[in-house]
Design a protein around this motif. Structure first.
Motif, PDB file in Angstrom:
ATOM      1  N   GLY A   6      -5.846  -1.106  10.742  1.00  0.00           N
ATOM      2  CA  GLY A   6      -5.041  -0.343  10.239  1.00  0.00           C
ATOM      3  C   GLY A   6      -5.591   0.634   9.216  1.00  0.00           C
ATOM      4  O   GLY A   6      -5.094   1.840   9.054  1.00  0.00           O
ATOM      5  N   LEU A  64      10.252   4.087  -1.109  1.00  0.00           N
ATOM      6  CA  LEU A  64       9.052   4.934  -1.683  1.00  0.00           C
ATOM      7  C   LEU A  64       9.371   6.206  -1.717  1.00  0.00           C
ATOM      8  O   LEU A  64       9.150   6.937  -2.747  1.00  0.00           O
ATOM      9  CB  LEU A  64       7.716   4.504  -1.197  1.00  0.00           C
ATOM     10  N   MET A  78       2.859   4.193  13.154  1.00  0.00           N
ATOM     11  CA  MET A  78       1.405   3.703  12.804  1.00  0.00           C
ATOM     12  C   MET A  78       1.801   2.166  12.579  1.00  0.00           C
ATOM     13  O   MET A  78       0.750   1.458  12.996  1.00  0.00           O
ATOM     14  CB  MET A  78       1.209   3.945  11.298  1.00  0.00           C
ATOM     15  N   VAL A 110       5.153   6.602   9.683  1.00  0.00           N
ATOM     16  CA  VAL A 110       4.636   5.531   9.115  1.00  0.00           C
ATOM     17  C   VAL A 110       4.966   4.351  10.016  1.00  0.00           C
ATOM     18  O   VAL A 110       4.249   3.369  10.347  1.00  0.00           O
ATOM     19  CB  VAL A 110       4.976   5.187   7.713  1.00  0.00           C
ATOM     20  N   PHE A 124       1.118  -1.008   6.905  1.00  0.00           N
ATOM     21  CA  PHE A 124       1.011   0.273   6.234  1.00  0.00           C
ATOM     22  C   PHE A 124      -0.458   0.806   6.489  1.00  0.00           C
ATOM     23  O   PHE A 124      -1.330   0.077   6.096  1.00  0.00           O
ATOM     24  CB  PHE A 124       1.358   0.441   4.835  1.00  0.00           C
ATOM     25  N   PRO A 125      -0.597   1.973   6.635  1.00  0.00           N
ATOM     26  CA  PRO A 125      -1.929   2.432   6.913  1.00  0.00           C
ATOM     27  C   PRO A 125      -2.437   2.422   5.335  1.00  0.00           C
ATOM     28  O   PRO A 125      -1.708   2.983   4.609  1.00  0.00           O
ATOM     29  CB  PRO A 125      -1.862   3.978   7.347  1.00  0.00           C
ATOM     30  N   SER A 126      -3.646   1.794   5.064  1.00  0.00           N
ATOM     31  CA  SER A 126      -3.964   1.524   3.639  1.00  0.00           C
ATOM     32  C   SER A 126      -3.744   2.488   2.759  1.00  0.00           C
ATOM     33  O   SER A 126      -3.388   2.685   1.557  1.00  0.00           O
ATOM     34  CB  SER A 126      -5.364   0.808   3.441  1.00  0.00           C
ATOM     35  N   ILE A 127      -4.463   3.818   3.054  1.00  0.00           N
ATOM     36  CA  ILE A 127      -4.706   4.980   2.227  1.00  0.00           C
ATOM     37  C   ILE A 127      -2.930   5.747   1.874  1.00  0.00           C
ATOM     38  O   ILE A 127      -2.913   6.047   1.066  1.00  0.00           O
ATOM     39  CB  ILE A 127      -5.485   6.156   3.034  1.00  0.00           C
ATOM     40  N   LEU A 128      -2.471   5.559   3.071  1.00  0.00           N
ATOM     41  CA  LEU A 128      -1.072   6.383   2.852  1.00  0.00           C
ATOM     42  C   LEU A 128      -0.381   5.379   1.980  1.00  0.00           C
ATOM     43  O   LEU A 128       0.444   5.700   1.239  1.00  0.00           O
ATOM     44  CB  LEU A 128      -0.257   6.065   4.530  1.00  0.00           C
ATOM     45  N   LEU A 153      -6.435   3.636  11.154  1.00  0.00           N
ATOM     46  CA  LEU A 153      -5.389   4.551  11.247  1.00  0.00           C
ATOM     47  C   LEU A 153      -5.006   5.291   9.945  1.00  0.00           C
ATOM     48  O   LEU A 153      -4.814   6.626  10.002  1.00  0.00           O
ATOM     49  CB  LEU A 153      -4.195   3.646  11.520  1.00  0.00           C
ATOM     50  N   GLY A 154      -5.202   4.795   8.762  1.00  0.00           N
ATOM     51  CA  GLY A 154      -4.999   5.279   7.403  1.00  0.00           C
ATOM     52  C   GLY A 154      -6.177   6.174   7.072  1.00  0.00           C
ATOM     53  O   GLY A 154      -5.761   7.270   6.858  1.00  0.00           O
ATOM     54  N   ALA A 180       1.987   8.269  -5.738  1.00  0.00           N
ATOM     55  CA  ALA A 180       2.947   9.361  -5.821  1.00  0.00           C
ATOM     56  C   ALA A 180       4.291   8.909  -6.477  1.00  0.00           C
ATOM     57  O   ALA A 180       4.918   9.511  -7.179  1.00  0.00           O
ATOM     58  CB  ALA A 180       3.375   9.840  -4.406  1.00  0.00           C
ATOM     59  N   ILE A 205      -1.342   6.185  -1.387  1.00  0.00           N
ATOM     60  CA  ILE A 205      -0.839   7.425  -1.855  1.00  0.00           C
ATOM     61  C   ILE A 205       0.657   7.291  -1.986  1.00  0.00           C
ATOM     62  O   ILE A 205       1.114   7.808  -3.054  1.00  0.00           O
ATOM     63  CB  ILE A 205      -1.032   8.322  -0.679  1.00  0.00           C
ATOM     64  N   ALA A 206       1.276   6.617  -1.598  1.00  0.00           N
ATOM     65  CA  ALA A 206       2.806   6.340  -1.621  1.00  0.00           C
ATOM     66  C   ALA A 206       2.890   5.831  -2.987  1.00  0.00           C
ATOM     67  O   ALA A 206       3.714   6.136  -3.937  1.00  0.00           O
ATOM     68  CB  ALA A 206       3.287   5.507  -0.717  1.00  0.00           C
ATOM     69  N   ILE A 207       1.992   4.679  -3.574  1.00  0.00           N
ATOM     70  CA  ILE A 207       2.302   4.000  -4.771  1.00  0.00           C
ATOM     71  C   ILE A 207       2.021   4.761  -5.763  1.00  0.00           C
ATOM     72  O   ILE A 207       2.718   5.148  -6.804  1.00  0.00           O
ATOM     73  CB  ILE A 207       1.214   2.927  -4.727  1.00  0.00           C
ATOM     74  N   GLU A 264       0.905  14.828  -7.490  1.00  0.00           N
ATOM     75  CA  GLU A 264       0.969  15.208  -6.187  1.00  0.00           C
ATOM     76  C   GLU A 264       1.998  16.300  -5.949  1.00  0.00           C
ATOM     77  O   GLU A 264       2.859  16.606  -6.688  1.00  0.00           O
ATOM     78  CB  GLU A 264       1.356  13.832  -5.314  1.00  0.00           C
TER      79      GLU A 264
END
Lengths: 505, 277, 327
Positions: free
Chosen positions: C261, C26, C302, C299, B119-123, C264-265, B130, B126-128, A381
């Motif tokens: 959720g 994170l 959200m 975040v 948490f918005p799942s995609i975010l 939103l994501g 990253a 991504i965080a995991i 990333e």
């Protein structure tokens, strides 16, 4: 019953209205597509191309780059650089007014540069102007810059710093609603959506032909092209969908303009740690870069195979350097010479999630494997990637690109000088250091300057701190009803002459 | 087993998945070309159909699309099955316990789930990725974590509903142990929606990996996954749709297989429906 | 009921604190330095250190967190490092767009998904059953970004009425003009721009809802009380809608809440493809740039929306199924 049918008629009318409302913007509005939203609109604070694409319509520098990359007058009508490159003199344009009617003077120039040079203001590009020692106002329309040390290329940086008004530049929200001297005035900005500008009727360069300009930010390349084809935007430059370029060029409904760009993509090698510390291994990898194939397939012909760090369109470009045309046999020979058997070398190649770079990484991985070098590709990333390349030497190869390499100093000193701020691969060569320092002390138009940088290129290309992949190419796309526009080699300057453009739909 | 044979959809599902598993195992042997072999001068070749050299055409680097889809089945299946399996296991256990035991346990489990869910799942994925670095394993992990709360909540809601049902009440009255009631009666009866969600999760697991690949954080080259094929082929969607169409169909095929199986299992696990067939 | 809602609202507080801690960790554990990202290529070591001190990144993590936290509870989410604009401004100017997109997507998914599932369940085993199954499976098999590009390339390009990107006016504005000026064009425009992104975002959820409704319906239809009702001679339609659907919707509602959720994501990708000016795009850019205050604020916002939506779901739950008491 009557009521019902009248309701129906109303609804039908509304639908008709809604359909007819779709017609695109009229001849009085130019809609420009952009690959990203501007971070802000204060020229002193921004560093990215999308921001300057917009800023350059509102604010102007003393001089600017024409489409042939020569400096041309903007807010300064005349200028000169002393022989020792230590003093710069500017004659400022008279009768210029800021968008709020206040006259433009030398005070504004001094204010802008002193603001940038004050560390407390946190101007990110401060380093580019750090050689300026003092600024002396001769009179309202004449100004002199004195430098701390020679810097023949400072003029090119000055061309990238639009002047901000002394009487308004400290306003808290200047970054969100600037005023300038340019052909268009700021109207409103909805971030991530649109920036609206209106003509500056009193523009010194003449009243703009198209009264309104709207910038739209569309991040996905495919969507931007589709929006263009659907007529929702009139014109854009950069971020082309490479696969589509052939079709667009063949289609008379569109105009495609191309010109060599100001940047290049490269493989950065770790020249201190690992097998790549051996110049022969670096050369071998360079011979394995399938430049023709990459340009043709990954870039779909947008770009040219890389040769060295200096763009081909610049007078300093050296064509007589070693060429590393794709040659697996030569590569294997060099590896043998360096004492490596096939399969003995393991390299880790890093890149970020840029699709072109991922493809280049994959091609290189394959070619290296064929030549007996194992390459592990790791895509990170962007933030993590940049941190690795800039802060550690925990890599063998990385893929990055440079843009805006408008002169050889900018294209080389940070990258290849032993103390260069972007010398991530820790390349070091005394002669190169000497040449790059010397280059700053001679006037940039002189033959001496050309000789210095040609020699430096020769050494750098021979010792391969970078494997040059390709030079960039700028592509502009517009409808035929747009006139008087030329694609600019430097994307940030694409719209600086928007006031001359015409639209006859 | 005899029920399995009787259910048409389950059998179709088993056959489809069987084919997939065989393809995944023997991919190297049945692939007509080396899926990694590039031939840059032979790129974007249109599909030639059965009998042609490149049945499904070649991609942007001149690699055989069919061979890549066959070999890509490995990673995509692995991600789908593992991520769904892990989330199913955790989700069902946590959901069942939360729903059945209730009280503080329920509150704690569900609040933790809410935390992940919030948490918005995609975010989150991504965080995991990253933080832990990109790659198949981490992507799988990210996909699994993101799915656990959904499984937990569905299970819990089923258990809550069933707890009040007469047969459970009867069981309690008869003095059956909690564990027995939970596993033998409640869970079996809540299988239907859970299985449906799980089999649909197979599909979303594959597409989540595709989305991570869209952002460059999924499988790393040279690993082939269907998601990566979709993500990299997207800019050619108009000039060479075969780059994304066929991997897309492969995903549909897989999802179809698991869903048919899920449906079939549902019917079998449903005593009320057993007699009807 | 009221007490239940209040208790749930109170429960949200530790949840949001938990979310903020995880985001914070994170963010700071991931490699990458916001200051370097900001300074870009020309960064010098002194500049990096100077700015670290300015933003407080030279402090220990717990100190940094508590600083942020103590300001956040007073409603101050800090200032974006990159844009020097208050985080709350950046979020609120985009919040409407994101919520609108997510809500319309959910609506599309529910309005198409439940009838589809219902339809399939009453025609179990028929060709219609299999057709709806295949349609919904296509839905889950397509990643949003791909479906979005397909919709743009093959639908919007040929239908002049559908725009390619961006947003015109909000539905709210559309409604206001409708009722104050009796003009529907704003409202129609709002939907014109929303239609494709909402479809791209809602399709996979539609599929999940359809499948879940079907299976849940089948489950309920086999129950004794339904059979009794049928035996009593009630019309099939009445039985299905009045008795079965009501009970079958429970797991479906749960799923809608959970998927909100994901909406939103998932909007992150959809917003990028359709150039929709929403929070998702903002946050993803902020992650790339390591703009910590912005990531944290985005975040958290959200998460807040998601939790509120799920509280509403739980209330609906109780309304649909009176057997569930507020614990």
């Amino acid at each position: 019953m009557v009521r019902k049918s009248s309701l129906f008629v109303t609804l039908a009318l509304l639908v008709v209205l809604a359909f007819s409302a779709v017609a695109g913007a009229d001849n009085n509005t130019l809609v420009i597509g952009s690959g990203a939203e501007a971070v802000g609109l204060d020229p002193r604070l921004e560093t990215d191309v999308p921001s300057f694409e917009r800023i350059n319509l509102i604010n102007q520098a003393l001089v600017q780059f024409a489409t042939n990359m020569e400096l041309e007058p903007a807010l300064a009508t005349e200028w000169s650089v002393s022989d020792d490159t230590m003093t710069l003199w500017f004659k400022l344009r008279e009768g210029v007014k800021w968008h709020d009617g206040v006259p433009f003077t030398a005070e504004d120039v001094k204010y802008t540069y002193e603001w940038v040079l004050n560390p407390e203001n946190g101007a990110l590009n401060m380093g580019l102007y750090a050689d300026i020692d003092e600024i002396e106002i001769v009179n309202d329309h004449e100004i002199i810059f004195r430098l701390k040390q020679p810097n023949a290329f400072l003029m090119n940086n000055i061309a990238r710093m639009p002047i901000t008004p002394k009487h308004d530049g400290d306003r808290v929200d200047f970054r969100q609603s600037p005023i300038g001297t340019g052909p268009y005035k700021f109207v409103s900005w909805t971030r991530d959506d649109r920036l609206v500008l209106v003509e500056n009727e009193e523009y010194w360069g003449g009243r703009p032909n198209i009264p309104n300009v709207i910038f739209r930010a569309i991040p996905e390349n495919s969507t931007r092209l589709l929006a263009f084809e659907a007529g929702e935007i009139d014109i854009y430059q950069g971020g082309m969908v490479a696969q589509e370029i052939g079709r667009l060029e063949a289609d008379p409904k569109y105009v495609v303009q191309r010109t060599p760009g100001t940047g290049y993509t490269y493989l950065g090698f770790n020249t201190k740690v690992g097998p790549l510390a051996d110049v022969r291994v670096r050369q071998a990898v360079s011979y394995l870069i399938h430049r023709e194939g990459i340009v043709r397939n990954v870039l779909n012909g947008i770009g040219t195979p890389g040769i060295g760090p200096v763009s081909m369109s610049l007078p300093w470009f050296n064509n007589d350097v070693v060429r590393y045309d794709y040659n697996p046999e030569k590569a294997k020979e060099l590896l043998r010479e360096a004492g490596y058997e096939p399969g003995q070398i393991n390299l880790r190649l890093f890149t970020n999630e840029n699709p072109d770079r991922m493809r280049i990484a994959e091609i290189l991985q394959y070619e290296c494997m064929q030549a007996g070098i194992n390459v592990e590709v790791i895509i990170e990333e962007w933030g993590a990637y940049l941190a690795r390349v800039q802060e550690t030497d925990d890599f063998d190869i990385f893929i990055l690109g440079w843009s805006g390499q408008l002169d050889p100093d900018r294209a080389m000193i940070r990258q290849f000088h032993t103390n260069g701020s972007n010398n991530y691969g820790k390349y070091s060569n005394e002669r190169v250091d000497y040449l790059l320092d010397l280059g700053r002390t001679v006037p940039q138009e002189s033959q001496e300057s050309i000789d210095i940088y040609r020699e430096a290129q020769e050494i750098v290309v021979r010792e391969v701190p970078y494997g040059f992949i390709n030079y960039t190419e700028e592509v502009g796309l517009h409808h035929p009803y747009i006139g008087n526009w030329e694609v600019h080699p430097y994307g940030a300057a694409a719209w600086q002459d928007a006031h001359l453009m015409t639209k006859n739909k | 087993m005899k029920y399995l044979l009787r259910s048409k959809s389950a059998m179709t599902g088993v056959i489809l998945i069987g084919i997939l598993v065989l393809v995944a195992i023997f991919a190297d042997m049945i692939a007509p070309h080396d899926p990694y072999r590039m031939d840059i001068w032979n790129s974007y070749r249109a599909p030639e159909g059965l009998g042609g050299t490149f049945v499904l055409g070649t991609d942007d680097m001149g690699r055989d699309v069919l061979s890549r889809i066959l070999v890509g089945s490995r990673v995509s299946l692995l991600i789908a099955v593992t991520a769904t399996g892990v989330s199913l296991l955790f989700g069902v256990v946590l959901g069942a316990v939360a729903g059945y035991v209730g009280g503080v346990v329920d509150t704690i489990i569900m609040r933790i789930m809410d935390l992940i869910l919030a948490f918005p799942s995609i975010l989150l994925a991504i965080a995991i990725v990253a933080t832990m670095g990109p790659g198949v394993i981490n992507a799988m992990f990210a996909v699994a974590i993101v799915r656990i709360p959904a499984m937990t909540r569905v299970t819990r809601s089923m258990v809550l509903g069933l707890k009040e049902e007469e047969f459970v009440m009867a069981g309690t009255a008869l003095g059956l142990t909690n564990r027995r009631i939970l596993f033998r009666h409640i869970l079996i009866n809540s299988f239907a929606p859970i299985l449906v969600v799980a089999s649909l999760n197979m599909g979303t697991a594959i597409t989540t990996e595709a989305t991570l690949s869209f952002l460059g954080l999924g499988a790393q080259p040279p690993v082939i996954s269907w998601g990566r094929m979709l993500a990299l082929g997207r800019e050619a969607i108009r000039t060479a749709p075969h780059l994304t169409l066929y991997p897309g169909l492969a995903i549909v095929f897989t999802v179809l297989g698991f869903n048919l199986l899920g449906d079939g299992l549902r019917d079998i696990g449903d005593p009320a429906l057993r007699g009807q067939k | 009921m009221f007490r239940y809602i209040v208790r749930r609202l109170i429960q949200m507080i530790p949840l949001l604190i938990g979310v903020s801690i995880i985001v914070f960790l994170l963010g700071h554990l991931a490699p990458g330095d916001p200051v370097r990202m900001l300074l870009g290529e020309e960064a010098t070591q002194e500049d990096v250190e100077r700015l670290h001190a300015v933003y407080g990144f030279d402090q220990p993590l717990p100190v940094q967190y508590f600083r942020w936290f103590s300001r956040a509870i007073r409603g101050d989410l800090g200032v974006s490092i990159r844009q020097t604009i208050p985080v709350s401004t950046l979020i609120f100017e985009r919040l409407g767009a994101t919520v609108e997109l997510a809500v319309v997507s959910v609506f599309i998914a529910v309005l198409l998904g439940i009838p589809l599932g219902l339809f399939a369940s009453t025609r179990r085993g028929s060709i219609w059953d299999y057709l709806t199954m295949i349609v919904s499976l296509l839905g889950v098999s397509m990643p949003g970004f791909w479906l979005g590009l397909v919709l743009l390339s093959y639908v919007a390009l040929h239908v002049n009425w559908l725009p390619m990107f961006g947003r015109d006016v909000s539905i709210m504005t559309g409604l206001v003009t409708l009722f104050t000026k009796f003009r529907a064009d704003d409202l129609i425009n709002a939907f014109r721009f929303l239609l494709l992104p909402a479809l791209a975002l809602g399709t996979s959820m539609m599929a999940i809802i359809a499948r879940l409704t079907r299976s849940s319906m089948l489950e309920v239809l086999s129950k004794d009380y339904i059979r009794t009702a049928q035996a009593k001679g009630l019309k099939k339609g009445v039985v299905v809608v009045k008795h079965a659907l009501r009970n079958a919707l429970m797991p479906v509602i749960t799923m809608v809440g959970i998927q909100f959720g994901a909406m939103l994501g998932g909007a992150v990708v959809t917003e990028t493809v359709f150039a929709w000016p929403g929070v998702g795009r903002l946050v993803i850019n902020a992650i790339t740039q390591r703009d910590f205050p912005l990531v944290q604020g985005g975040v958290l916002m959200m998460a807040l929306i998601f939790t509120v939506v799920n509280l509403l779901v739980d209330v609906c739950y109780a309304l649909v199924n009176p057997r569930i008491r507020y614990e």
